[in-house]
Design an enzyme around this catalytic site. Structure first.
Site, PDB file in Angstrom:
ATOM      1  N   ASP A  33       0.829  -1.195   0.000  1.00 42.23           N
ATOM      2  CA  ASP A  33       0.000   0.000   0.000  1.00 42.23           C
ATOM      3  C   ASP A  33       0.869   1.253   0.000  1.00 42.23           C
ATOM      4  OD1 ASP A  33      -2.413   1.743   0.714  1.00 42.23           O
ATOM      5  OD2 ASP A  33      -3.267  -0.265   0.796  1.00 42.23           O
TER       6      ASP A  33
ATOM      7  N   HIS B 275      -3.952   5.653   3.409  1.00 40.28           N
ATOM      8  CA  HIS B 275      -4.624   4.495   2.808  1.00 40.28           C
ATOM      9  C   HIS B 275      -4.089   3.191   3.395  1.00 40.28           C
ATOM     10  CE1 HIS B 275      -5.873   1.686  -0.428  1.00 40.28           C
ATOM     11  NE2 HIS B 275      -6.837   2.560  -0.657  1.00 40.28           N
TER      12      HIS B 275
ATOM     13  N   SER C   3     -10.901  -1.309  -1.889  1.00 42.19           N
ATOM     14  CA  SER C   3      -9.669  -1.187  -1.099  1.00 42.19           C
ATOM     15  C   SER C   3      -9.889  -1.672   0.324  1.00 42.19           C
ATOM     16  CB  SER C   3      -9.222   0.270  -1.028  1.00 42.19           C
ATOM     17  OG  SER C   3      -8.526   0.683  -2.167  1.00 42.19           O
TER      18      SER C   3
END
Length: 478
Positions: free
Chosen positions: A214, A256, A427
């Site tokens: 990520d 994220h 995600s």
């Protein structure tokens, strides 16, 4: 995808943002105003332009775009995939044949190709291309000719001789980001909720090992009051994988990887989670760089047992990306029981395959809403999306500070975060499945693939009328 009859627009993200600020839905403001444009189609195209501009800026020109016909596009709203200009990925065992082909066509090129790196030793080579005398696109036109010469291969078991070095990005919704920009949560508790620590706690050497591929780890979230489930004993990153955040201007895609790690931690406490900071350039990276890191990790004696990837790409001709095909061959990912890749299906609301999720050896994860219906952003496809989990309005760790929205209809809105965010996309349905599998591995002391089969056996069967498909759902929904 529709095409535009209008003039080509600037791909510079600042220019794109300033253009949005001239539109009625783009004027700077604070929540809760939410004025939507009257033309949803143009809204989606503007979002795609802005998102592509962020990647262009991050790659400083080292990015090209192709449309559905595998030709360059002038308007980023029409792109299907992004790739690295001037470079090809080539099967190592076919490299001599490819170099011979270039030599035989010497009059068509301004030199010879140059091997520049070997992302997977003995399997995959990156070559720098010479210029073409006909001034056609060096990557796309050359690949068309290589296909004519070597034959086209579309099967994952028989990958092409050469492909673009695609740019992979955190999963998309008609653009190049998660399904939504981060939102201020309505709750101060995580969703999915934090599970109780197992009793007895596993010995540290027996903890399940998860790699999160990520954007990196925002270290201030570890052991914080806002996200105490992110414990320093279990969630970590190398110094080079730590994410730096300016609290006065949180950058796009920041947090994220931290958010994804938090979801896994909530569902599978006492799991060792290493966050890899690979998607650091506008939430994107060349596929060759991802597989180089994964090749090193999977070759280690203490390799990850689960690899969670909330990123991917569409590809030239929809073919399997050569890099991941070679990675799977090198590490026998289709055969091994002790390693499992869990990957996001993407957020294009499409049934077109999204890679690496679409590989048969990966667990591809789509998103459903709490009502068990496929999320309007989620990709789908009964021939390649294996499982669905909730991906709408999850709440977890996020950097503290101010974030200015980049995308219409919210462009210019400033959102202030204090350690948690609400976010949507495949995600985030992906780490739900990863967490469920890790918890079963921990509790039953079984290997990764067997644990996935145990999780899959708990699935709820539903028929989704919007996509007219039967789907299978795991994990908490409300």
């Amino acid at each position: 995808m529709s095409t535009s009859d209008g003039p080509t627009r600037s791909n510079n993200p600042l220019s794109a943002l300033l253009r949005l600020l001239r539109l009625p839905w783009g004027r700077p403001r604070s929540e809760p105003a939410d004025v939507r444009p009257t033309d949803p189609a143009e809204l989606g195209r503007e979002v795609r332009r802005v998102q592509a501009g962020i990647i262009r800026d991050a790659f400083k020109g080292e990015v090209a775009t192709a449309g559905p016909e595998n030709s360059p596009v002038k308007d980023d709203a029409d792109l299907t995939y992004l790739y690295r200009p001037g470079h090809l990925l080539v099967q190592a065992e076919r490299l001599d044949e490819v170099l011979t082909w270039f030599r035989e066509r010497g009059e068509d090129f301004g030199g010879e190709p140059e091997p520049v790196e070997e992302p997977i030793k003995g399997r995959l080579v990156t070559i720098r291309l010479p210029s073409r005398r006909d001034r056609a696109d060096d990557v796309l036109a050359t690949l068309d000719e290589l296909d004519d010469h070597f034959g086209r291969q579309d099967d994952a078991d028989s990958p092409p001789v050469a492909t673009p070095d695609h740019i992979m990005y955190v999963t998309t919704r008609g653009g190049l980001c998660p399904a939504t920009e981060p939102e201020v949560p309505r709750s101060r508790t995580p969703w999915p909720p934090q599970e109780a620590d197992p009793t007895p706690a596993p010995d540290p050497k027996d903890k399940i090992r998860v790699a999160v591929v990520d954007t990196g780890l925002w270290m201030e979230a570890i052991d914080s009051d806002a996200s105490p489930w992110l414990e320093s004993d279990d969630v970590f990153a190398d110094a080079t994988d730590e994410e730096r955040v300016d609290r006065t201007a949180i950058h796009p895609y920041a947090g994220h990887g931290t958010f994804v790690a938090g979801v896994i931690s909530c569902l599978a406490p006492e799991t060792r989670i290493e966050v890899e900071g690979l998607l650091t350039r506008g939430g994107a990276i060349w596929e060759s760089r991802i597989v180089r890191q994964l090749d090193e990790a999977l070759g280690d004696d203490n390799h990850p047992q689960l690899v969670s990837i909330s990123a991917g790409t569409h590809t030239r001709c929809g073919r399997p990306p050569l890099s991941f095909a070679m990675l799977a061959a090198e590490h026998r990912l289709a055969e091994r029981d002790d390693v499992l890749v869990i990957a996001a299906a993407g957020n294009d609301a499409s049934d077109e395959k999204f890679w690496p999720a679409a590989f048969s050896w990966a667990v591809s994860v789509g998103s459903v809403d709490p009502d068990r219906k496929v999320s309007d952003f989620s990709n789908y496809g009964k021939d390649w999306v294996k499982i669905y989990a909730r991906g709408r309005d999850l709440v977890n760790a996020f950097p503290v500070g101010a974030y200015t929205c980049h995308e219409p209809p919210h462009a210019g809105i400033v959102r202030k975060f204090d350690g948690l965010a609400q976010w949507s996309g495949t995600s985030f349905s992906t780490p739900i499945v990863t967490g469920l599998v890790a918890a079963v591995m921990r509790d039953k002391r079984i290997p990764a693939r067997a644990a996935w089969q145990a999780v899959e056996a708990t699935a709820i069967d539903e028929h989704d009328t919007r996509i007219n498909e039967d789907i299978r759902i795991v994990g908490p929904l409300t």
